[in-house]
Scaffold this motif. Sequence first.
Motif, PDB file in Angstrom:
ATOM      1  N   LEU A 189       0.826  -1.197   0.000  1.00  0.00           N
ATOM      2  CA  LEU A 189       0.000   0.000   0.000  1.00  0.00           C
ATOM      3  C   LEU A 189       0.865   1.253   0.000  1.00  0.00           C
ATOM      4  O   LEU A 189       1.988   1.255   0.509  1.00  0.00           O
ATOM      5  CB  LEU A 189      -0.916  -0.001   1.224  1.00  0.00           C
TER       6      LEU A 189
ATOM      7  N   GLY B  95      -6.996  -3.728  -1.719  1.00  0.00           N
ATOM      8  CA  GLY B  95      -6.530  -2.418  -2.151  1.00  0.00           C
ATOM      9  C   GLY B  95      -7.663  -1.461  -2.459  1.00  0.00           C
ATOM     10  O   GLY B  95      -7.633  -0.283  -2.076  1.00  0.00           O
TER      11      GLY B  95
ATOM     12  N   THR C  95      -9.209   0.081   0.640  1.00  0.00           N
ATOM     13  CA  THR C  95      -8.403   1.045   1.405  1.00  0.00           C
ATOM     14  C   THR C  95      -8.453   2.442   0.812  1.00  0.00           C
ATOM     15  O   THR C  95      -8.085   3.417   1.472  1.00  0.00           O
ATOM     16  CB  THR C  95      -6.928   0.610   1.450  1.00  0.00           C
TER      17      THR C  95
ATOM     18  N   GLU D 259      -6.413   3.509  -1.248  1.00  0.00           N
ATOM     19  CA  GLU D 259      -5.020   3.900  -1.449  1.00  0.00           C
ATOM     20  C   GLU D 259      -4.540   3.318  -2.776  1.00  0.00           C
ATOM     21  O   GLU D 259      -5.091   2.329  -3.270  1.00  0.00           O
ATOM     22  CB  GLU D 259      -4.120   3.332  -0.342  1.00  0.00           C
TER      23      GLU D 259
ATOM     24  N   PHE E 102      -1.895   1.064  -4.765  1.00  0.00           N
ATOM     25  CA  PHE E 102      -1.249  -0.151  -4.283  1.00  0.00           C
ATOM     26  C   PHE E 102      -0.631  -0.918  -5.442  1.00  0.00           C
ATOM     27  O   PHE E 102      -0.990  -0.714  -6.607  1.00  0.00           O
ATOM     28  CB  PHE E 102      -2.251  -1.046  -3.547  1.00  0.00           C
TER      29      PHE E 102
END
Length: 338
Positions: free
Chosen positions: A250, A268, A271, A273, A275
Amino acid sequence: MGLKLSILDQSPIFAGESAEEALRHSLQLAQLAEELGYNRFWVSEHHDTEHVAGSSPEVLLAYLLAHTKHIRLGSGGVMLQHYSPYKVAENFNVLAALAPGRIDLGVGRAPGGLPRSTRALQRGVAEAQDLLEKLKELQLILDHNLPEDHPLHGLRAAPLPAVPAPVFVLGTSVGSAEIAAELGYPYVFSQFINTDQEVARQAFTVYKERFNPVRSEAPTPILAVAVIVADTDEEAQELASHQKLVKIHLASGRTITVASIEHANEFGNQTNESFTIEEKVPELVKGSKETVRRKLLELQEQYEVEEIIVTTPIKIFDKRINSFKLLKEAFAEVAEKR
């Protein structure tokens, strides 16, 4: 020094199997471990996945206790970040009262699932505590020793068993080793998750050098590895060829080991975020009885451990059973020759 062998079972659900079959397999393996003389048998905690049946180690342990007689059983581990230390203490006090001297409380700090399951498990939790704080509070509750200035002073995690479950810290980093050392707990490095030998070496070194003898006189380092034993090196290589290690990296700096590429993508996406995903062939201890015995003894010497916990990710259940049988035979044969 002699080598103790133990088992970590993750209750995997392989293709074509049901959750019911996976849990029956866990029971069969626990009974086999007892019959063969393994030191302990632990079960894991995973959430929001179709690949693993063991989401509640406390419940599964109660069932395994009822169907075994003397082997030590435990969690490998309870993901304490999600739970009240008080409730964890109650759960394991019940287990310890049901089977005095047979229960281990292994604690980990991984999420054990997707971000969605973490949100669900921690929903409504207002008070944030890090793992070190939670472990300290957990032990005070297990010892029935909350100080007078603690807001929960006088609290009882009933029942109060004659032999409370000992706590083990599970980890894959130097940070987890530091926590285990500070609190004087046994420490298990999970090399089947983090295969970086240098990190393992550093973690065990830090653990031993900084160990605080508040609960025992000496540190208890334990190594957890993935092991596949077959009748020949070639067969073990074939069984191992089906294994994949999938990691998601991440942007925040965290690296999580997951079950599949699909699981990594889902993790991923949840999240929010950026990645990257890494897939590689995992480092397994694999081979015939003689090969695996030699490799495990080398690991024992390398890390100076007296116990190795093995997990065996073979998809064919009969082959998995055979692997555990062959592993015990390998070390029994050496003992007979001495």
